[in-house]
Write a protein that holds these residues in place. Structure first.
Motif, mmCIF file in Angstrom:
data_model
loop_
_atom_site.group_PDB
_atom_site.id
_atom_site.type_symbol
_atom_site.label_atom_id
_atom_site.label_comp_id
_atom_site.label_asym_id
_atom_site.label_seq_id
_atom_site.Cartn_x
_atom_site.Cartn_y
_atom_site.Cartn_z
ATOM 1 N N VAL A 64 66.638 29.635 136.420
ATOM 2 C CA VAL A 64 65.348 30.201 136.013
ATOM 3 C C VAL A 64 65.491 31.700 135.740
ATOM 4 O O VAL A 64 64.919 32.231 134.780
ATOM 5 N N SER A 65 66.267 32.388 136.566
ATOM 6 C CA SER A 65 66.504 33.813 136.366
ATOM 7 C C SER A 65 67.132 34.073 134.999
ATOM 8 O O SER A 65 66.696 34.962 134.260
ATOM 9 N N TYR A 66 68.139 33.284 134.642
ATOM 10 C CA TYR A 66 68.821 33.468 133.349
ATOM 11 C C TYR A 66 67.848 33.242 132.191
ATOM 12 O O TYR A 66 67.855 33.987 131.204
ATOM 13 N N ILE A 67 66.989 32.245 132.312
ATOM 14 C CA ILE A 67 66.002 31.961 131.253
ATOM 15 C C ILE A 67 65.050 33.139 131.081
ATOM 16 O O ILE A 67 64.791 33.588 129.960
ATOM 17 N N LEU A 68 64.522 33.660 132.196
ATOM 18 C CA LEU A 68 63.567 34.765 132.123
ATOM 19 C C LEU A 68 64.213 36.035 131.561
ATOM 20 O O LEU A 68 63.621 36.724 130.727
ATOM 21 N N ILE A 112 48.586 43.256 136.886
ATOM 22 C CA ILE A 112 47.980 42.712 135.670
ATOM 23 C C ILE A 112 48.777 41.499 135.175
ATOM 24 O O ILE A 112 48.207 40.470 134.798
ATOM 25 N N ALA A 113 50.121 41.616 135.188
ATOM 26 C CA ALA A 113 50.979 40.505 134.751
ATOM 27 C C ALA A 113 50.781 39.279 135.627
ATOM 28 O O ALA A 113 50.670 38.152 135.134
ATOM 29 N N ILE A 114 50.721 39.503 136.947
ATOM 30 C CA ILE A 114 50.540 38.386 137.878
ATOM 31 C C ILE A 114 49.172 37.733 137.678
ATOM 32 O O ILE A 114 49.055 36.499 137.624
ATOM 33 N N GLY A 115 48.128 38.558 137.534
ATOM 34 C CA GLY A 115 46.780 38.006 137.343
ATOM 35 C C GLY A 115 46.624 37.272 136.034
ATOM 36 O O GLY A 115 45.915 36.259 135.955
ATOM 37 N N SER A 116 47.301 37.758 134.962
ATOM 38 C CA SER A 116 47.147 37.132 133.652
ATOM 39 C C SER A 116 47.846 35.777 133.561
ATOM 40 O O SER A 116 47.592 35.011 132.642
ATOM 41 N N GLY A 117 48.728 35.490 134.532
ATOM 42 C CA GLY A 117 49.429 34.201 134.507
ATOM 43 C C GLY A 117 48.541 33.025 134.824
ATOM 44 O O GLY A 117 48.841 31.887 134.432
ATOM 45 N N GLY A 118 47.439 33.266 135.536
ATOM 46 C CA GLY A 118 46.526 32.180 135.891
ATOM 47 C C GLY A 118 47.193 31.141 136.774
ATOM 48 O O GLY A 118 48.118 31.443 137.532
ATOM 49 N N LEU A 119 46.734 29.900 136.660
ATOM 50 C CA LEU A 119 47.291 28.819 137.482
ATOM 51 C C LEU A 119 48.596 28.277 136.921
ATOM 52 O O LEU A 119 49.544 28.003 137.652
ATOM 53 N N LYS A 150 55.983 31.929 126.298
ATOM 54 C CA LYS A 150 56.782 33.149 126.187
ATOM 55 C C LYS A 150 56.118 34.198 125.295
ATOM 56 O O LYS A 150 56.004 35.366 125.681
ATOM 57 N N ASP A 151 55.680 33.811 124.116
ATOM 58 C CA ASP A 151 55.111 34.766 123.160
ATOM 59 C C ASP A 151 53.763 35.315 123.600
ATOM 60 O O ASP A 151 53.325 36.355 123.111
ATOM 61 N N GLU A 152 53.085 34.614 124.525
ATOM 62 C CA GLU A 152 51.777 35.058 124.998
ATOM 63 C C GLU A 152 51.874 35.920 126.256
ATOM 64 O O GLU A 152 50.873 36.469 126.704
ATOM 65 N N ARG A 199 54.696 33.997 133.414
ATOM 66 C CA ARG A 199 55.173 32.853 132.628
ATOM 67 C C ARG A 199 54.786 31.512 133.238
ATOM 68 O O ARG A 199 54.403 30.577 132.528
ATOM 69 N N PHE A 200 54.868 31.389 134.569
ATOM 70 C CA PHE A 200 54.692 30.080 135.202
ATOM 71 C C PHE A 200 53.466 29.999 136.107
ATOM 72 O O PHE A 200 53.234 28.962 136.734
#
Length: 370
Positions: free
Chosen positions: A26-30, A225-232, A237-239, A263-264
């Protein structure tokens, strides 16, 4: 015909590797989503890390335990040499440059396996009594904990110094120290806190001030902000604009947890935290199952403490619950030195597990069968 002693495979902990592989993948993908060039470098670090794991696994640690004090003191000498020959990066003198090949070495990373092995070596020869270590034994072990702490603190590298300090004393807490000693330490720390704070460097005090202020620093704001925007469930990737548009700083290393959640989503965060928690509990269970083998017990507990401290501090700082101290997420953040160090420690632990019944380290064990 080449054959491997079946007893080695029987006692090799495959579950430990199975828990690490999802982190690496998962780290490599991110990292690849944010920066292709860094992903290529990370792939190289992963290859070097697994080679280091294999080499550490093959070292007959129990048979060579007599050399552990030499290994510890060589690393202490390397730490001291940073003061004389060290290379400065980002305002800190923590590296030694090897002549002619222009390769830099960070002795504080090498110190971690030497530190853990030294504590295991001491406790193996002087195991704690039923009511825990008393002052004399505690002071002896504390010397080997505090010496690298003080040297690394002067570099300055408060994060790594505190990691070693907390790992050493956290391990001792689980191994067994008389409760009166812990009460005395807590009292001493509470009295000395103002002096300790005033002795910090300006940038270290600023990090604490930023942490305690009502408004978090810019890095932490963007992380939240990044954590909150991830939602559930997270975003495609593009969003994931916080990382893709470079609002989220250091998205591949210090704040990779925030990008992971963007992302997740919430469920991805829960899954990652549960994976770390399972890994830590599994390591602690190994220490319980081998309670009379203090060498194995100390290494397992210390590795569990290291992973817990790194993971807890990294996650806490991304959500504003801890100062930003630059500790990576174990085996997940971009970087080679930390990943290789953890793989070496895991290889050492696998060696102690696979050979804990004193199998012979000879040609028959690894090569041709009878």
């Amino acid at each position: 015909m080449i054959a491997i002693d079946r007893r080695i495979l029987t006692h090799f902990d495959f579950l430990l590797l199975a828990m690490i592989l999802p982190l690496v993948i998962v780290s490599y993908i991110l990292i690849g989503e944010v920066n292709d060039r860094l992903a290529d470098k990370q792939a190289t670090y992963v290859i070097v890390g697994f080679i280091s794991f294999f080499l550490a696994f093959l070292v007959p640690i129990r048979k060579l335990s007599w050399s552990i004090p030499f290994f510890y003191w060589i690393n202490i000498a390397l730490l001291i040499s940073v003061e004389i020959f060290g290379t400065t990066k980002l305002g800190a003198q923590r590296w030694i440059e090897i002549p002619f090949i222009h390769f830099t070495l960070q002795p504080s990373e090498l110190m971690k396996p030497a530190f853990i092995l030294m504590l295991a070596h001491i406790i193996r020869h002087t195991p704690p009594p039923k009511d825990g270590y008393r002052f004399k034994s505690f002071a002896k072990i504390s010397f080997y904990i505090l010496l690298p702490f003080v040297i690394i603190l002067k570099q300055p590298d408060l994060g790594t110094a505190l990691v070693l300090l907390l790992t050493g004393y956290g391990m001792l807490f689980l191994i067994g120290v008389h409760y009166k000693i812990w009460l005395g330490i807590l009292l001493a720390i509470s009295i000395a806190s103002p002096v300790l704070y005033s002795s910090l460097h300006d940038y270290q005090r600023k990090r604490i001030t930023d942490f305690l202020s009502e408004k978090p620093s810019y890095h932490v704001q963007q992380s939240i902000i990044a954590i909150g925007s991830g939602g559930l469930a997270g975003k495609a990737k593009d969003e994931a604009t916080q990382a893709q548009l470079k609002f989220l700083p250091i998205a591949t290393s210090d704040f990779i947890f925030a990008y992971h959640v963007e992302r997740f989503g919430f469920w991805g965060a829960v899954g990652l935290i549960l994976l770390y928690l399972s890994l830590i509990l599994h390591l602690l269970s190994l220490s319980v199952m081998n309670k009379n083998d203090y060498f194995l017990k100390v290494v397992a507990i210390s590795l569990a403490m290291l992973i817990f401290i790194y993971a807890a501090v990294n996650v806490a700082m991304t959500i504003g619950l801890a100062p930003v101290v630059g500790l990576p997420l174990p085996m997940f953040s971009y970087g080679g030195s930390s990943f290789v160090t953890f793989m070496v420690l895991l290889g050492m632990l696998e060696n102690l597990l696979a050979f804990r019944f004193n199998f012979m380290y000879n040609f028959t064990s690894f090569g041709r069968g009878p």
